[in-house]
Design a protein around this motif. Structure first.
Motif, PDB file in Angstrom:
ATOM      1  N   VAL A  62       0.858  -1.176   0.000  1.00  0.00           N
ATOM      2  CA  VAL A  62       0.000   0.000   0.000  1.00  0.00           C
ATOM      3  C   VAL A  62       0.902   1.236   0.000  1.00  0.00           C
ATOM      4  CG1 VAL A  62      -0.210  -0.017   2.512  1.00  0.00           C
ATOM      5  CG2 VAL A  62      -1.949   1.133   1.154  1.00  0.00           C
ATOM      6  N   ALA A  63       0.490   2.259  -0.752  1.00  0.00           N
ATOM      7  CA  ALA A  63       1.254   3.498  -0.835  1.00  0.00           C
ATOM      8  C   ALA A  63       0.469   4.625  -0.178  1.00  0.00           C
ATOM      9  CB  ALA A  63       1.541   3.857  -2.289  1.00  0.00           C
ATOM     10  N   TYR A  64       1.195   5.493   0.486  1.00  0.00           N
ATOM     11  CA  TYR A  64       0.612   6.664   1.133  1.00  0.00           C
ATOM     12  C   TYR A  64       1.229   7.902   0.506  1.00  0.00           C
ATOM     13  CZ  TYR A  64      -0.615   3.119   4.506  1.00  0.00           C
ATOM     14  OH  TYR A  64      -1.110   1.978   5.088  1.00  0.00           O
ATOM     15  N   TYR A  84       8.166  -2.119   6.129  1.00  0.00           N
ATOM     16  CA  TYR A  84       8.563  -0.948   5.348  1.00  0.00           C
ATOM     17  C   TYR A  84       9.110  -1.384   3.990  1.00  0.00           C
ATOM     18  CZ  TYR A  84      11.599   2.943   3.927  1.00  0.00           C
ATOM     19  OH  TYR A  84      12.237   3.941   3.237  1.00  0.00           O
ATOM     20  N   CYS A  85       8.730  -0.667   2.946  1.00  0.00           N
ATOM     21  CA  CYS A  85       9.298  -0.906   1.610  1.00  0.00           C
ATOM     22  C   CYS A  85      10.159   0.269   1.163  1.00  0.00           C
ATOM     23  CB  CYS A  85       8.193  -1.138   0.586  1.00  0.00           C
ATOM     24  SG  CYS A  85       7.229  -2.622   0.856  1.00  0.00           S
ATOM     25  N   SER A  86       9.578   1.481   1.187  1.00  0.00           N
ATOM     26  CA  SER A  86      10.328   2.647   0.729  1.00  0.00           C
ATOM     27  C   SER A  86       9.623   3.931   1.158  1.00  0.00           C
ATOM     28  CB  SER A  86      10.469   2.645  -0.797  1.00  0.00           C
ATOM     29  OG  SER A  86       9.200   2.796  -1.406  1.00  0.00           O
ATOM     30  N   ALA A  87      10.372   5.029   1.104  1.00  0.00           N
ATOM     31  CA  ALA A  87       9.806   6.351   1.348  1.00  0.00           C
ATOM     32  C   ALA A  87      10.657   7.379   0.622  1.00  0.00           C
ATOM     33  CB  ALA A  87       9.758   6.663   2.836  1.00  0.00           C
ATOM     34  N   THR A  88       9.994   8.337   0.001  1.00  0.00           N
ATOM     35  CA  THR A  88      10.677   9.413  -0.693  1.00  0.00           C
ATOM     36  C   THR A  88       9.974  10.721  -0.364  1.00  0.00           C
ATOM     37  OG1 THR A  88      11.207   7.927  -2.531  1.00  0.00           O
ATOM     38  CG2 THR A  88      11.438  10.285  -2.942  1.00  0.00           C
ATOM     39  N   GLU A 112       5.217   7.040   0.761  1.00  0.00           N
ATOM     40  CA  GLU A 112       5.657   5.879   1.548  1.00  0.00           C
ATOM     41  C   GLU A 112       4.997   4.620   0.987  1.00  0.00           C
ATOM     42  OE1 GLU A 112       5.034   6.006   5.797  1.00  0.00           O
ATOM     43  OE2 GLU A 112       5.207   8.189   5.799  1.00  0.00           O
ATOM     44  N   VAL A 113       5.741   3.516   0.994  1.00  0.00           N
ATOM     45  CA  VAL A 113       5.189   2.223   0.594  1.00  0.00           C
ATOM     46  C   VAL A 113       5.469   1.223   1.708  1.00  0.00           C
ATOM     47  CG1 VAL A 113       5.184   0.370  -1.120  1.00  0.00           C
ATOM     48  CG2 VAL A 113       5.546   2.747  -1.854  1.00  0.00           C
ATOM     49  N   TRP A 114       4.414   0.521   2.117  1.00  0.00           N
ATOM     50  CA  TRP A 114       4.483  -0.484   3.178  1.00  0.00           C
ATOM     51  C   TRP A 114       3.803  -1.755   2.679  1.00  0.00           C
ATOM     52  CZ3 TRP A 114       6.596   0.579   8.063  1.00  0.00           C
ATOM     53  CH2 TRP A 114       6.959   1.903   8.281  1.00  0.00           C
ATOM     54  N   THR A 115       4.125  -2.878   3.278  1.00  0.00           N
ATOM     55  CA  THR A 115       3.530  -4.136   2.840  1.00  0.00           C
ATOM     56  C   THR A 115       2.173  -4.413   3.453  1.00  0.00           C
ATOM     57  OG1 THR A 115       4.624  -5.413   4.575  1.00  0.00           O
ATOM     58  CG2 THR A 115       5.766  -5.241   2.447  1.00  0.00           C
ATOM     59  N   ASP A 116       1.820  -3.718   4.548  1.00  0.00           N
ATOM     60  CA  ASP A 116       0.609  -4.079   5.282  1.00  0.00           C
ATOM     61  C   ASP A 116      -0.069  -2.833   5.868  1.00  0.00           C
ATOM     62  OD1 ASP A 116      -1.250  -5.002   7.184  1.00  0.00           O
ATOM     63  OD2 ASP A 116       0.030  -6.633   7.857  1.00  0.00           O
ATOM     64  N   HIS A 117      -1.226  -2.476   5.320  1.00  0.00           N
ATOM     65  CA  HIS A 117      -1.958  -1.295   5.781  1.00  0.00           C
ATOM     66  C   HIS A 117      -2.372  -1.419   7.246  1.00  0.00           C
ATOM     67  CE1 HIS A 117      -4.594   2.170   5.720  1.00  0.00           C
ATOM     68  NE2 HIS A 117      -5.587   1.413   6.140  1.00  0.00           N
ATOM     69  N   GLU A 118      -2.848  -2.571   7.649  1.00  0.00           N
ATOM     70  CA  GLU A 118      -3.279  -2.764   9.041  1.00  0.00           C
ATOM     71  C   GLU A 118      -2.120  -2.550  10.009  1.00  0.00           C
ATOM     72  OE1 GLU A 118      -6.448  -3.011  10.007  1.00  0.00           O
ATOM     73  OE2 GLU A 118      -6.907  -2.811   7.866  1.00  0.00           O
ATOM     74  N   ASP A 119      -0.948  -3.003   9.645  1.00  0.00           N
ATOM     75  CA  ASP A 119       0.233  -2.792  10.480  1.00  0.00           C
ATOM     76  C   ASP A 119       0.565  -1.300  10.579  1.00  0.00           C
ATOM     77  OD1 ASP A 119       2.717  -3.813  11.895  1.00  0.00           O
ATOM     78  OD2 ASP A 119       3.631  -2.734  10.219  1.00  0.00           O
ATOM     79  N   VAL A 167      -4.398   7.136   0.340  1.00  0.00           N
ATOM     80  CA  VAL A 167      -3.953   5.746   0.374  1.00  0.00           C
ATOM     81  C   VAL A 167      -4.215   5.138  -0.997  1.00  0.00           C
ATOM     82  CG1 VAL A 167      -4.228   3.502   1.508  1.00  0.00           C
ATOM     83  CG2 VAL A 167      -4.535   5.612   2.828  1.00  0.00           C
ATOM     84  N   TRP A 168      -3.164   4.524  -1.566  1.00  0.00           N
ATOM     85  CA  TRP A 168      -3.241   3.946  -2.907  1.00  0.00           C
ATOM     86  C   TRP A 168      -2.785   2.488  -2.856  1.00  0.00           C
ATOM     87  CZ3 TRP A 168      -4.253   6.767  -7.548  1.00  0.00           C
ATOM     88  CH2 TRP A 168      -4.501   8.124  -7.338  1.00  0.00           C
ATOM     89  N   GLN A 169      -3.384   1.673  -3.721  1.00  0.00           N
ATOM     90  CA  GLN A 169      -2.965   0.277  -3.856  1.00  0.00           C
ATOM     91  C   GLN A 169      -2.492   0.039  -5.283  1.00  0.00           C
ATOM     92  OE1 GLN A 169      -6.393  -1.969  -2.533  1.00  0.00           O
ATOM     93  NE2 GLN A 169      -5.483  -2.168  -0.519  1.00  0.00           N
TER      94      GLN A 169
END
Length: 98
Positions: free
Chosen positions: A3-5, A36-40, A55-62, A92-94
């Motif tokens: 998921v991307a924020y 965590y995947c990435s953040a710019t 920001e990109v993370w693997t789990d929105h609930e987390d 929030v984007w998928q």
């Protein structure tokens, strides 16, 4: 699925340095998180007080149940009313296709 924020900030001119310093501490600490995947962080070339964080993370609930409550974020969250002109805009984007 990841998921991307996208988070937009309008920073008060006199708070730019503090904003960048506090956020850098959070971004550096986030890199150690398992989901965590990435953040710019991007700066608007026409407005040096406007920023976009991707920001990109693997789990929105987390993210919503664990990550935003991490102790390393406390100073950052506490300072936001002083740092910003208004509320952050958070989207929030998928991913659909990579």
């Amino acid at each position: 699925m990841s998921v991307a924020y996208l988070i937009e900030f309008q920073v008060r001119e006199d708070q730019r340095g503090r904003f960048l310093s506090l956020l850098a501490d959070v971004l550096d600490a986030m890199k150690q998180e398992a989901t965590y995947c990435s953040a710019t962080l991007h700066e608007d070339p026409g407005d040096p007080s406007r920023f976009l964080l991707h920001e990109v993370w693997t789990d929105h609930e987390d993210v919503v149940n664990v990550q935003i409550h991490r102790p390393y974020r406390q100073d950052w969250h506490a300072a936001l009313p002083e740092l910003l002109e208004g509320e952050r805009r958070i989207e929030v984007w998928q991913p659909v296709h990579t």
